[in-house]
Motif scaffolding. Structure first.
Motif, PDB file in Angstrom:
ATOM      1  N   LEU A  19     -37.667  33.106 -10.911  1.00  0.00           N
ATOM      2  CA  LEU A  19     -37.510  32.102  -9.979  1.00  0.00           C
ATOM      3  C   LEU A  19     -36.370  32.224  -9.088  1.00  0.00           C
ATOM      4  O   LEU A  19     -36.246  32.277  -7.964  1.00  0.00           O
ATOM      5  CB  LEU A  19     -37.395  30.584 -10.575  1.00  0.00           C
ATOM      6  CG  LEU A  19     -38.680  29.872 -11.051  1.00  0.00           C
ATOM      7  CD1 LEU A  19     -38.137  28.726 -11.894  1.00  0.00           C
ATOM      8  CD2 LEU A  19     -39.572  29.651  -9.688  1.00  0.00           C
ATOM      9  N   LEU A  43     -38.846  32.889 -17.219  1.00  0.00           N
ATOM     10  CA  LEU A  43     -39.173  32.017 -15.926  1.00  0.00           C
ATOM     11  C   LEU A  43     -38.025  31.871 -15.003  1.00  0.00           C
ATOM     12  O   LEU A  43     -38.096  31.947 -13.664  1.00  0.00           O
ATOM     13  CB  LEU A  43     -39.441  30.452 -16.370  1.00  0.00           C
ATOM     14  CG  LEU A  43     -39.793  29.551 -15.466  1.00  0.00           C
ATOM     15  CD1 LEU A  43     -40.907  29.954 -14.574  1.00  0.00           C
ATOM     16  CD2 LEU A  43     -40.214  28.408 -15.916  1.00  0.00           C
ATOM     17  N   VAL A  44     -36.741  31.635 -15.452  1.00  0.00           N
ATOM     18  CA  VAL A  44     -35.453  31.234 -14.456  1.00  0.00           C
ATOM     19  C   VAL A  44     -35.077  32.732 -13.902  1.00  0.00           C
ATOM     20  O   VAL A  44     -34.685  32.697 -12.600  1.00  0.00           O
ATOM     21  CB  VAL A  44     -34.468  30.605 -15.222  1.00  0.00           C
ATOM     22  CG1 VAL A  44     -34.721  29.395 -15.781  1.00  0.00           C
ATOM     23  CG2 VAL A  44     -33.981  31.543 -16.690  1.00  0.00           C
ATOM     24  N   GLU A  86     -42.059  26.968  -6.473  1.00  0.00           N
ATOM     25  CA  GLU A  86     -41.516  27.195  -7.323  1.00  0.00           C
ATOM     26  C   GLU A  86     -42.750  26.943  -8.564  1.00  0.00           C
ATOM     27  O   GLU A  86     -42.820  27.855  -9.559  1.00  0.00           O
ATOM     28  CB  GLU A  86     -40.482  26.322  -8.056  1.00  0.00           C
ATOM     29  CG  GLU A  86     -39.212  26.506  -7.180  1.00  0.00           C
ATOM     30  CD  GLU A  86     -37.881  25.985  -7.732  1.00  0.00           C
ATOM     31  OE1 GLU A  86     -37.846  25.358  -8.735  1.00  0.00           O
ATOM     32  OE2 GLU A  86     -36.741  25.742  -6.947  1.00  0.00           O
ATOM     33  N   LYS A  87     -43.719  25.998  -8.533  1.00  0.00           N
ATOM     34  CA  LYS A  87     -44.800  25.893  -9.491  1.00  0.00           C
ATOM     35  C   LYS A  87     -45.663  27.005  -9.439  1.00  0.00           C
ATOM     36  O   LYS A  87     -46.666  27.135 -10.498  1.00  0.00           O
ATOM     37  CB  LYS A  87     -45.603  24.455  -9.192  1.00  0.00           C
ATOM     38  CG  LYS A  87     -44.692  23.394  -9.116  1.00  0.00           C
ATOM     39  CD  LYS A  87     -43.964  23.062 -10.593  1.00  0.00           C
ATOM     40  CE  LYS A  87     -43.168  21.719 -10.897  1.00  0.00           C
ATOM     41  NZ  LYS A  87     -42.856  21.412 -12.124  1.00  0.00           N
ATOM     42  N   GLU A 114     -38.915  21.626 -15.769  1.00  0.00           N
ATOM     43  CA  GLU A 114     -38.265  21.954 -14.593  1.00  0.00           C
ATOM     44  C   GLU A 114     -37.869  20.699 -13.890  1.00  0.00           C
ATOM     45  O   GLU A 114     -37.816  19.633 -14.440  1.00  0.00           O
ATOM     46  CB  GLU A 114     -39.169  22.797 -13.740  1.00  0.00           C
ATOM     47  CG  GLU A 114     -39.638  24.056 -14.570  1.00  0.00           C
ATOM     48  CD  GLU A 114     -40.796  24.770 -13.761  1.00  0.00           C
ATOM     49  OE1 GLU A 114     -40.353  25.610 -12.745  1.00  0.00           O
ATOM     50  OE2 GLU A 114     -41.988  24.747 -14.172  1.00  0.00           O
ATOM     51  N   ASP A 148     -31.198  29.604 -11.109  1.00  0.00           N
ATOM     52  CA  ASP A 148     -32.022  28.684 -11.470  1.00  0.00           C
ATOM     53  C   ASP A 148     -31.918  28.123 -12.839  1.00  0.00           C
ATOM     54  O   ASP A 148     -31.146  28.963 -13.597  1.00  0.00           O
ATOM     55  CB  ASP A 148     -33.571  29.372 -11.506  1.00  0.00           C
ATOM     56  CG  ASP A 148     -34.594  28.081 -11.289  1.00  0.00           C
ATOM     57  OD1 ASP A 148     -35.080  27.756 -10.453  1.00  0.00           O
ATOM     58  OD2 ASP A 148     -35.087  28.141 -12.564  1.00  0.00           O
ATOM     59  N   ILE A 181     -44.994  30.054  -9.716  1.00  0.00           N
ATOM     60  CA  ILE A 181     -44.540  31.135 -10.480  1.00  0.00           C
ATOM     61  C   ILE A 181     -44.351  30.529 -12.057  1.00  0.00           C
ATOM     62  O   ILE A 181     -43.699  29.700 -12.234  1.00  0.00           O
ATOM     63  CB  ILE A 181     -42.919  31.347  -9.994  1.00  0.00           C
ATOM     64  CG1 ILE A 181     -43.172  32.109  -8.821  1.00  0.00           C
ATOM     65  CG2 ILE A 181     -42.374  32.485 -11.053  1.00  0.00           C
ATOM     66  CD1 ILE A 181     -41.683  32.130  -8.113  1.00  0.00           C
ATOM     67  N   ARG A 182     -44.967  31.294 -13.031  1.00  0.00           N
ATOM     68  CA  ARG A 182     -45.101  30.908 -14.282  1.00  0.00           C
ATOM     69  C   ARG A 182     -44.892  31.846 -15.378  1.00  0.00           C
ATOM     70  O   ARG A 182     -45.364  32.995 -15.023  1.00  0.00           O
ATOM     71  CB  ARG A 182     -46.593  30.307 -14.600  1.00  0.00           C
ATOM     72  CG  ARG A 182     -46.899  29.154 -13.724  1.00  0.00           C
ATOM     73  CD  ARG A 182     -46.096  27.862 -13.946  1.00  0.00           C
ATOM     74  NE  ARG A 182     -44.867  27.731 -13.227  1.00  0.00           N
ATOM     75  CZ  ARG A 182     -44.136  26.803 -13.442  1.00  0.00           C
ATOM     76  NH1 ARG A 182     -44.101  25.998 -14.226  1.00  0.00           N
ATOM     77  NH2 ARG A 182     -43.051  26.894 -12.668  1.00  0.00           N
ATOM     78  N   LYS A 220     -36.229  33.446  -5.233  1.00  0.00           N
ATOM     79  CA  LYS A 220     -35.617  32.989  -4.210  1.00  0.00           C
ATOM     80  C   LYS A 220     -34.581  33.676  -3.504  1.00  0.00           C
ATOM     81  O   LYS A 220     -34.562  33.719  -2.339  1.00  0.00           O
ATOM     82  CB  LYS A 220     -34.568  31.704  -5.008  1.00  0.00           C
ATOM     83  CG  LYS A 220     -35.022  30.514  -5.504  1.00  0.00           C
ATOM     84  CD  LYS A 220     -34.154  29.697  -6.440  1.00  0.00           C
ATOM     85  CE  LYS A 220     -34.869  28.381  -6.981  1.00  0.00           C
ATOM     86  NZ  LYS A 220     -33.847  27.772  -7.845  1.00  0.00           N
TER      87      LYS A 220
END
Length: 218
Positions: free
Chosen positions: A54, A50-51, A39-40, A96, A85, A42-43, A58
């Protein structure tokens, strides 16, 4: 309720206890799968972006895993995947899952004295047709002892004692919660002064949004 009808299978793409409870409370029967992603890595600048990114990562990881083990072409009924997320935004900074026990401790101490918001995404995919729908939901969370806000969804905390924080960190669940924010936990509940409105979005799966997106991909 349509959720109980046998015309589709449902997969929750999350290992979150809170999300499992919410989906079960909605009346759905489902199985769970979790994604193995970094997850880190993906920025995004905006928490809303962001959500969503993510949740998409997923979902894609779970779909790849699922297609290696299941033959969807033989399924008469659709298979629906729900991915989600959540992040906490505290004083304009995205939070997060805590990266350490020290960070989790600081997160929890902050919430009696500041203003936060949760941003949650829901992404629903029909694995047979490929149809996909996703949106994000934002809830303002004023975490203050004195009531001075009038927005529709609010949470007010008393100060959380150090010994309670110690127990939560020892238990470990807060290390897997966005912003270390777990308002439904039995150790936290005595220190929640007031909850105004629905808390399902704060917990990571907004019910109304999830219900609508499932219907849209069927």
């Amino acid at each position: 309720m349509e959720a109980n009808a046998p015309h589709f299978k449902l997969i929750l793409g999350s290992s979150s206890t809170a999300r499992r409870k919410i989906l079960a409370d909605m009346g759905y029967h489902f199985t769970t799968m979790s994604a193995d992603i970094d997850e880190k890595a993906i920025r995004k600048e905006k928490p809303e972006d962001l959500v969503m990114a993510l949740a998409e990562a997923k979902a894609d990881a779970i779909i790849s895993k699922f297609r290696n083990t299941e033959n969807l072409e033989k399924d008469v009924n659709p298979t629906i995947l729900v991915a989600a997320d959540t992040v906490v935004v505290y004083e304009g900074v995205v939070r997060e899952k805590p990266s350490s026990e020290a960070e989790a401790r600081q997160f929890m101490k902050d919430y009696a004295n500041g203003h936060a918001a949760t941003v949650s995404s829901v992404l629903v995919t029909n694995l047979v047709t490929g149809s996909r729908r996703g949106e994000w939901d934002k809830v303002e969370v004023p975490l203050l002892i004195s009531s001075q806000y009038s927005i529709s969804r609010q949470i007010y905390f008393h100060d959380i004692p150090d010994q309670v924080i110690d127990k939560l960190i020892e238990e470990g669940i807060v290390l897997y919660a966005a912003g270390g924010l777990i308002i439904e936990h039995p150790l936290i509940l005595p220190y929640v002064k007031e909850v105004v409105g629905s808390t399902d979005s704060v917990m990571g799966l907004p019910k109304a949004l999830t219900e609508r997106l499932i219907k849209e991909v069927l």
